[in-house]
Design a protein around this motif. Structure first.
Motif, short mmCIF file in Angstrom:
data_model
loop_
_atom_site.label_atom_id
_atom_site.label_comp_id
_atom_site.label_asym_id
_atom_site.label_seq_id
_atom_site.Cartn_x
_atom_site.Cartn_y
_atom_site.Cartn_z
N ALA A 274 3.00 -10.93 3.00
CA ALA A 274 3.25 -9.73 2.21
C ALA A 274 2.22 -8.67 2.57
CB ALA A 274 3.20 -10.05 0.72
N GLY B 236 -0.41 -1.39 3.61
CA GLY B 236 -1.85 -1.65 3.76
C GLY B 236 -2.15 -2.58 4.93
N THR C 106 -2.96 -2.05 -9.95
CA THR C 106 -2.52 -3.15 -9.07
C THR C 106 -1.10 -3.59 -9.44
OG1 THR C 106 -4.80 -3.88 -8.84
CG2 THR C 106 -3.12 -5.49 -8.28
N TRP D 195 -4.17 -16.33 -8.19
CA TRP D 195 -5.08 -16.47 -9.35
C TRP D 195 -5.89 -17.77 -9.21
CZ3 TRP D 195 -6.01 -19.59 -13.64
CH2 TRP D 195 -6.54 -18.99 -14.78
N THR E 185 -3.91 2.98 -4.23
CA THR E 185 -2.79 3.92 -4.17
C THR E 185 -1.47 3.18 -4.02
OG1 THR E 185 -3.17 4.15 -1.81
CG2 THR E 185 -4.04 5.90 -3.19
C1 HEM Z 1 -2.19 -5.01 -3.47
C2 HEM Z 1 -4.96 -7.87 -6.22
C3 HEM Z 1 -1.53 -11.25 -6.02
C4 HEM Z 1 0.37 -8.90 -2.25
C5 HEM Z 1 -3.18 -5.47 -4.29
C6 HEM Z 1 -4.31 -4.71 -4.72
C7 HEM Z 1 -5.11 -5.51 -5.46
C8 HEM Z 1 -4.47 -6.79 -5.53
C9 HEM Z 1 -6.44 -5.14 -6.11
C10 HEM Z 1 -4.54 -3.25 -4.39
C11 HEM Z 1 -5.14 -3.12 -3.07
C12 HEM Z 1 -4.49 -2.10 -2.24
O1 HEM Z 1 -3.98 -1.10 -2.76
O2 HEM Z 1 -4.48 -2.28 -1.03
C13 HEM Z 1 -4.23 -9.01 -6.47
C14 HEM Z 1 -4.59 -10.05 -7.41
C15 HEM Z 1 -3.62 -10.98 -7.39
C16 HEM Z 1 -2.66 -10.54 -6.39
C17 HEM Z 1 -5.86 -10.05 -8.26
C18 HEM Z 1 -3.46 -12.26 -8.16
C19 HEM Z 1 -4.29 -12.70 -9.08
C20 HEM Z 1 -0.76 -10.94 -4.92
C21 HEM Z 1 0.24 -11.79 -4.35
C22 HEM Z 1 0.77 -11.13 -3.28
C23 HEM Z 1 0.10 -9.86 -3.19
C24 HEM Z 1 0.61 -13.15 -4.89
C25 HEM Z 1 1.85 -11.56 -2.33
C26 HEM Z 1 2.47 -12.69 -2.33
C27 HEM Z 1 -0.11 -7.62 -2.30
C28 HEM Z 1 0.33 -6.54 -1.44
C29 HEM Z 1 -0.38 -5.41 -1.81
C30 HEM Z 1 -1.28 -5.83 -2.87
C31 HEM Z 1 1.38 -6.66 -0.36
C32 HEM Z 1 -0.24 -3.99 -1.27
C33 HEM Z 1 -0.77 -3.79 0.06
C34 HEM Z 1 -0.60 -2.34 0.51
O3 HEM Z 1 0.46 -2.00 0.98
O4 HEM Z 1 -1.53 -1.60 0.38
N1 HEM Z 1 -3.30 -6.73 -4.81
N2 HEM Z 1 -3.06 -9.35 -5.87
N3 HEM Z 1 -0.82 -9.78 -4.20
N4 HEM Z 1 -1.08 -7.15 -3.15
FE1 HEM Z 1 -2.02 -8.21 -4.56
#
Ligand code: HEM
Length: 407
Positions: free
Chosen positions: A151, A157, A194, A231, A399
């Protein structure tokens, strides 16, 4: 892609390809049947649906509409000004988004201020351990979580993975801030933003050919089960390692640390019926959702390189062999092998022998002469790493994406 990443991708890709485990050929996901009972959750009850079929029914339609209307650049511009938990939402946000965010920014009714304070005291005291565990443990483990790695790789990103990894790492540190969920803190803002980003990704990624080819049949990314996997790679993993390392943790500190992560899961949109009520329940859920899915992917291998490059660039005195060895010691051989961490015959035995003694000395359990000289090299490097990594994480803005990674 630089030479090292390409080489690593080819190596991992080759090995996986030979085993028939790559891309479209891969089995759906090595997940076991969902049997974790909602009676073990903070809600104490629930429908018990498999969270792999649950996403975020409040946020997802709103973000889909925001993206389809072309509102993302304007919304991002407005949300830049929203930085403190107690700040009103900026004027000018689209009505549907504002209504959602007003609701989403409320802390759960079961929030316990005293437990949050205990969590903050805990991080202040044990920051060197939690910092090293988030940065080198959880960070590296995330690259062995196939759905997360893919992902991240195929979303917008993913084109700047260094920035991406730093942003996610920041959440791990912010959660330990003294005022995380206090009015003057910023965790409400970070978690709500987020949640918006994740909802946007759910709308966008299904249109990515790269993601669709490798998603193992999943049609919409970031299910509630996926969020709990991540998590556990943060909260449950860190608490387990602290125990393994015999870091003394009082029950008030342990409860507090669990609580701050429970609140965070809720704020990220996880339903209360999936949030473990105790560490025993967390360990049981982790065994079911995290342990079976850890695996190598070419996307994860590339992320590993980026993460290790960030560590090396910090120049905290951590040489690559020392990083490899400490990381292997932290994440274990199974994850170490998955992500292609080199084996270090010199440093590994030294770290496994010295680190427990160092912890015991730092915690006042043994006298200084029992700590081998070389342990201080490791301690100094880890301490500097934690400080620098923390400082590096400060200048970050979240963002909402409106496209995927350009292919
Ligand atoms: C974006 C935290 C779970 C995929 C973000 C961001 C944070 C974050 C802080 C913002 C960062 C950014 O804008 O680049 C977390 C936390 C999670 C979690 C604390 C669970 C406790 C997941 C899971 C997936 C995931 C399970 C995928 C299976 C993504 C993706 C982005 C993102 C694809 C956006 C990337 C982008 O295009 O900029 N997450 N995440 N996240 N997260 Fe998570």
């Amino acid at each position: 892609m630089d030479e090292l990443s390409r080489r690593r991708m080819l190596i991992t890709g080759g090995a996986l390809g030979a085993l028939g485990l790559l891309g479209a050929a891969s089995p759906a996901q090595a997940r076991s049947l969902w049997t974790w009972a909602p009676s073990g959750s903070v809600a104490g009850a629930g429908a018990g649906l498999d969270p792999d079929w649950v996403w975020d029914e409040e946020a997802d339609p709103v973000l889909a509409a925001v993206i389809d209307r072309g509102d993302v650049p304007r919304v991002n511009e407005l949300l830049r000004q929203w930085t403190r938990n107690d700040q009103p939402l900026p004027d000018g946000l689209p009505r549907d988004l504002r209504d959602f965010m007003e609701k989403a920014r409320q802390l759960p009714s079961w929030t316990d201020k005293r437990k949050l304070e205990a969590a903050a005291r805990f991080t202040t005291k044990k920051g060197i351990y939690t910092g090293a565990l988030y940065g080198l443990g959880s960070g590296l483990m995330s690259t062995a979580i196939p759905r997360e790695a893919r992902a991240v790789y195929y979303s917008k990103g993913g084109a700047d993975m260094k920035d991406r990894i730093a942003k996610t790492a920041q959440l791990g540190y912010d959660i330990g801030a003294l005022d995380a969920y206090q009015p003057q803190g910023s965790m409400v803002v970070t978690t709500v933003k987020t949640r918006l980003v994740h909802a946007a990704v759910r709308h966008l990624l299904p249109k990515s050919p790269g993601w669709s080819r490798t998603s193992g049949g999943q049609k919409i990314p970031i299910s509630q089960a996926d969020v709990m996997v991540t998590w556990h790679s943060l909260a449950t993993f860190v608490m387990r390692k602290l125990k393994d390392w015999r870091v003394p943790v009082s029950s008030a500190e342990s409860d507090g640390y669990l609580h701050v992560w429970q609140v965070t899961a809720h704020m990220l949109g996880v339903l209360d019926e999936y949030i473990p009520a105790s560490w025993d329940e967390a360990n049981a859920q982790s065994k079911q959702v995290l342990d079976p899915i850890l695996a190598s992917t070419p996307e994860g291998a590339e992320l590993t390189d980026v993460l290790l490059d960030i560590v090396a660039e910090l120049d905290a005195g951590l040489t690559r062999p020392l990083i490899n060895a400490f990381s292997r010691y932290t994440v274990g051989d199974r994850v170490g092998d998955c992500i292609g961490l080199d084996k270090e015959p010199f440093w590994q035995p030294l770290i496994s022998a010295a680190w427990p003694l160092l912890v015991a000395f730092r915690e006042g359990l043994i006298p200084l002469p029992l700590v081998p000289e070389a342990a201080w090299t490791v301690e100094e490097a880890i301490r500097r790493f934690v400080l620098l990594f923390l400082a590096e994480g400060r200048r970050i803005e979240l963002t909402i994406p409106d496209t995927n990674r350009p292919s």
